[in-house]
Design a protein around this motif. Structure first.
Motif, PDB file in Angstrom:
ATOM      1  N   MET A 290      39.742  69.142 116.495  1.00  0.00           N
ATOM      2  CA  MET A 290      39.560  67.607 116.904  1.00  0.00           C
ATOM      3  C   MET A 290      39.854  67.505 118.314  1.00  0.00           C
ATOM      4  O   MET A 290      40.931  68.264 118.788  1.00  0.00           O
ATOM      5  CB  MET A 290      40.588  66.769 116.083  1.00  0.00           C
ATOM      6  N   PRO A 291      39.117  66.631 119.032  1.00  0.00           N
ATOM      7  CA  PRO A 291      39.391  66.329 120.444  1.00  0.00           C
ATOM      8  C   PRO A 291      40.663  65.594 120.296  1.00  0.00           C
ATOM      9  O   PRO A 291      41.286  64.946 119.541  1.00  0.00           O
ATOM     10  CB  PRO A 291      38.143  65.631 120.771  1.00  0.00           C
ATOM     11  N   HIS A 292      41.233  65.475 121.718  1.00  0.00           N
ATOM     12  CA  HIS A 292      42.716  65.021 121.881  1.00  0.00           C
ATOM     13  C   HIS A 292      42.793  63.542 121.433  1.00  0.00           C
ATOM     14  O   HIS A 292      43.826  63.332 120.790  1.00  0.00           O
ATOM     15  CB  HIS A 292      42.942  64.913 123.246  1.00  0.00           C
ATOM     16  N   TYR A 293      41.698  62.474 121.656  1.00  0.00           N
ATOM     17  CA  TYR A 293      41.527  61.120 121.247  1.00  0.00           C
ATOM     18  C   TYR A 293      41.812  61.072 119.797  1.00  0.00           C
ATOM     19  O   TYR A 293      42.422  59.949 119.181  1.00  0.00           O
ATOM     20  CB  TYR A 293      40.631  60.436 121.816  1.00  0.00           C
ATOM     21  N   LYS A 294      41.202  62.031 119.103  1.00  0.00           N
ATOM     22  CA  LYS A 294      41.237  61.840 117.521  1.00  0.00           C
ATOM     23  C   LYS A 294      42.530  62.442 117.046  1.00  0.00           C
ATOM     24  O   LYS A 294      43.113  61.921 116.127  1.00  0.00           O
ATOM     25  CB  LYS A 294      40.037  62.825 116.855  1.00  0.00           C
ATOM     26  N   ALA A 295      42.849  63.593 117.705  1.00  0.00           N
ATOM     27  CA  ALA A 295      44.333  64.128 117.226  1.00  0.00           C
ATOM     28  C   ALA A 295      45.407  63.261 117.561  1.00  0.00           C
ATOM     29  O   ALA A 295      46.492  63.084 116.676  1.00  0.00           O
ATOM     30  CB  ALA A 295      44.429  65.361 118.148  1.00  0.00           C
ATOM     31  N   LYS A 296      45.362  62.311 118.561  1.00  0.00           N
ATOM     32  CA  LYS A 296      46.487  61.228 118.571  1.00  0.00           C
ATOM     33  C   LYS A 296      46.473  60.213 117.468  1.00  0.00           C
ATOM     34  O   LYS A 296      47.510  59.904 116.955  1.00  0.00           O
ATOM     35  CB  LYS A 296      46.110  60.318 120.000  1.00  0.00           C
ATOM     36  N   ALA A 297      45.330  60.010 116.964  1.00  0.00           N
ATOM     37  CA  ALA A 297      45.271  59.259 115.597  1.00  0.00           C
ATOM     38  C   ALA A 297      45.792  59.753 114.626  1.00  0.00           C
ATOM     39  O   ALA A 297      46.574  59.072 113.805  1.00  0.00           O
ATOM     40  CB  ALA A 297      43.914  58.643 115.350  1.00  0.00           C
ATOM     41  N   ILE A 298      45.416  61.095 114.337  1.00  0.00           N
ATOM     42  CA  ILE A 298      46.191  61.671 113.134  1.00  0.00           C
ATOM     43  C   ILE A 298      47.381  62.087 113.245  1.00  0.00           C
ATOM     44  O   ILE A 298      48.050  61.911 112.264  1.00  0.00           O
ATOM     45  CB  ILE A 298      45.357  63.175 113.204  1.00  0.00           C
ATOM     46  N   ALA A 299      48.176  62.228 114.651  1.00  0.00           N
ATOM     47  CA  ALA A 299      49.443  62.216 114.713  1.00  0.00           C
ATOM     48  C   ALA A 299      50.234  61.004 114.341  1.00  0.00           C
ATOM     49  O   ALA A 299      51.294  61.362 113.656  1.00  0.00           O
ATOM     50  CB  ALA A 299      49.968  62.479 116.003  1.00  0.00           C
ATOM     51  N   PHE A 300      49.611  59.736 114.810  1.00  0.00           N
ATOM     52  CA  PHE A 300      50.473  58.688 114.131  1.00  0.00           C
ATOM     53  C   PHE A 300      50.192  58.371 112.682  1.00  0.00           C
ATOM     54  O   PHE A 300      51.366  57.797 112.130  1.00  0.00           O
ATOM     55  CB  PHE A 300      49.938  57.419 114.781  1.00  0.00           C
ATOM     56  N   GLU A 301      48.993  59.040 112.034  1.00  0.00           N
ATOM     57  CA  GLU A 301      48.662  58.769 110.847  1.00  0.00           C
ATOM     58  C   GLU A 301      49.741  59.665 109.927  1.00  0.00           C
ATOM     59  O   GLU A 301      50.257  59.157 108.868  1.00  0.00           O
ATOM     60  CB  GLU A 301      47.277  58.989 110.228  1.00  0.00           C
ATOM     61  N   VAL A 302      50.203  60.679 110.493  1.00  0.00           N
ATOM     62  CA  VAL A 302      50.848  61.669 109.772  1.00  0.00           C
ATOM     63  C   VAL A 302      52.471  61.345 109.865  1.00  0.00           C
ATOM     64  O   VAL A 302      53.404  61.177 109.166  1.00  0.00           O
ATOM     65  CB  VAL A 302      50.739  63.093 110.309  1.00  0.00           C
ATOM     66  N   GLY A 303      52.754  60.825 110.854  1.00  0.00           N
ATOM     67  CA  GLY A 303      54.245  60.824 111.570  1.00  0.00           C
ATOM     68  C   GLY A 303      54.765  59.257 111.377  1.00  0.00           C
ATOM     69  O   GLY A 303      56.131  59.193 111.269  1.00  0.00           O
ATOM     70  N   MET A 304      54.057  58.353 111.102  1.00  0.00           N
ATOM     71  CA  MET A 304      54.276  57.137 110.768  1.00  0.00           C
ATOM     72  C   MET A 304      54.082  56.606 109.512  1.00  0.00           C
ATOM     73  O   MET A 304      53.097  56.532 108.927  1.00  0.00           O
ATOM     74  CB  MET A 304      53.942  56.111 111.790  1.00  0.00           C
ATOM     75  N   GLU A 305      55.292  56.150 108.703  1.00  0.00           N
ATOM     76  CA  GLU A 305      55.017  56.008 107.125  1.00  0.00           C
ATOM     77  C   GLU A 305      55.226  54.519 106.788  1.00  0.00           C
ATOM     78  O   GLU A 305      55.521  53.555 107.683  1.00  0.00           O
ATOM     79  CB  GLU A 305      56.293  56.509 106.572  1.00  0.00           C
ATOM     80  N   ASN A 306      54.594  54.093 105.707  1.00  0.00           N
ATOM     81  CA  ASN A 306      54.778  52.961 105.129  1.00  0.00           C
ATOM     82  C   ASN A 306      56.344  52.802 104.358  1.00  0.00           C
ATOM     83  O   ASN A 306      56.343  53.040 103.162  1.00  0.00           O
ATOM     84  CB  ASN A 306      53.863  52.552 104.004  1.00  0.00           C
ATOM     85  N   SER A 307      57.123  53.069 105.356  1.00  0.00           N
ATOM     86  CA  SER A 307      58.487  52.915 104.872  1.00  0.00           C
ATOM     87  C   SER A 307      59.363  52.113 104.189  1.00  0.00           C
ATOM     88  O   SER A 307      60.062  52.234 103.313  1.00  0.00           O
ATOM     89  CB  SER A 307      59.440  53.476 105.974  1.00  0.00           C
ATOM     90  N   ALA A 308      58.712  50.635 104.309  1.00  0.00           N
ATOM     91  CA  ALA A 308      58.851  49.675 103.343  1.00  0.00           C
ATOM     92  C   ALA A 308      58.602  49.788 101.982  1.00  0.00           C
ATOM     93  O   ALA A 308      59.442  49.422 101.209  1.00  0.00           O
ATOM     94  CB  ALA A 308      58.222  48.323 103.854  1.00  0.00           C
ATOM     95  N   LEU A 309      57.527  50.548 101.631  1.00  0.00           N
ATOM     96  CA  LEU A 309      57.077  50.870 100.255  1.00  0.00           C
ATOM     97  C   LEU A 309      58.248  51.762  99.752  1.00  0.00           C
ATOM     98  O   LEU A 309      58.599  51.790  98.610  1.00  0.00           O
ATOM     99  CB  LEU A 309      55.952  51.384 100.335  1.00  0.00           C
ATOM    100  N   ALA A 310      58.638  52.777 100.578  1.00  0.00           N
ATOM    101  CA  ALA A 310      59.805  53.786 100.132  1.00  0.00           C
ATOM    102  C   ALA A 310      60.761  53.246  99.892  1.00  0.00           C
ATOM    103  O   ALA A 310      61.612  53.554  98.832  1.00  0.00           O
ATOM    104  CB  ALA A 310      59.768  54.837 101.123  1.00  0.00           C
TER     105      ALA A 310
END
Length: 312
Positions: A249-269
């Motif tokens: 994945m190019p850098h600009y897509k990988a940035k999106a995936i990084a935040f999708e993986v590292g940031m959670e719906n912690s309120a649901l948890a």
């Protein structure tokens, strides 16, 4: 309305500060917050309703036009964070309640804040929004199954109850929000700018209630819980980015995936932990709500400044 928008922006920008203030107040004076534990699912429902009001059918078009990108984002999300949470829990020898709470955070879908961070970092915002949406709609099925598999060794788990609760407090409000946006679009456009502050206030209230409910135990587990959350979030952001890059994945897509993986719906948890576990198990989600916004905004600011002249 312009005045309310200014106030909304001011409150939203200072979100981490409000969280810290109300968490400290709830820790020092827990009694006023304890009676409101039953409000947590309703507050999360409000947050999810707000998410639904911001979604359109266009947000799902990438599923058809870029299915491999979406599939990769979903697979990384639901494989990396639960596994990292279990690894951190075993490494730090967390008490069973905290271990289960941390794993539950990892099993929840990505949070809506990831879309904002992707935008600020000049990443692929469309990819981020679609992955978040797909992750959320898959949560009733995947979250209970993965959580049972990984956390069943720590505490008893009712996957059926988790499934029903996620349907009620996540998918139903989102569906209502989408229908409202489709049926009364002009009205929704008028109020759309104040929806973020409603979500922020709801998250702050959830965190304050959790801290109030668990104040007696918080002093003894706060340090190890913070260390676990910081490790979990940092590894999620790093692995999300580098696995995406390893998948070409190019850098600009990988940035999106990084935040999708590292940031959670912690309120649901938090809501699920209160309903099915106990207030101590909700602490990792409450701490994550604060920390991932701090780490995410820092990383987004770094990437955004570094890549401001980059053409994709």
């Amino acid at each position: 309305m312009e005045f309310f928008e200014r106030v909304s922006n001011w409150i939203t920008k200072l979100f981490p500060l409000w969280v810290v203030i109300f968490a400290v107040v709830a820790f020092l004076f827990p009694e006023p917050f304890k009676p409101y534990g039953s409000w947590i699912p309703w507050l999360l429902g409000i947050i999810m309703l707000g998410m639904g009001l911001t979604l359109t059918l266009d947000d799902f078009k990438l599923v058809l036009t870029r299915p491999l990108d979406i599939l990769l984002g979903v697979l990384i999300r639901y494989f990396v964070m639960p596994g990292v949470a279990l690894s951190v829990a075993l490494l730090l020898r967390l008490p069973p309640e905290l271990a289960a709470g941390l794993i539950l955070v990892g099993c929840c879908p990505s949070g809506t804040a990831s879309n904002v961070m992707t935008f600020l970092s000049k990443g692929d915002t469309a990819l981020s929004v679609t992955v978040s949406s797909v992750n959320t709609f898959l949560a009733p099925l995947l979250t209970p199954i993965i959580f049972l598999f990984l956390a069943g060794k720590f505490i008893p788990i009712d996957p059926g109850g988790l499934f029903i609760d996620i349907l009620k407090i996540v998918l139903l409000p989102i569906a209502i929000g989408i229908m409202l946006r489709m049926t009364i679009p002009n009205f929704i456009k008028k109020i759309i700018t104040i929806i973020p502050v409603i979500s922020v206030v709801s998250i702050i209230a959830i965190i304050a209630i959790v801290v109030g409910l668990s104040a007696a135990k918080l002093a003894t587990v706060a340090l190890i819980a913070f260390v676990a959350v910081i490790l979990h979030n940092s590894l999620g952001l790093s692995l999300g980015y580098w696995i995406a890059r390893g998948a070409r994945m190019p850098h600009y897509k990988a940035k999106a995936i990084a935040f999708e993986v590292g940031m959670e719906n912690s309120a649901l948890a938090v809501a699920l932990a209160i309903a099915h576990l106990n207030p101590v198990a909700a602490l990792p989600g409450a701490i994550f709500s604060v920390w991932h916004n701090l780490s995410g905004s820092t990383l987004a600011g770094y990437w955004g400044a570094r890549d401001k002249n980059t053409k994709y």
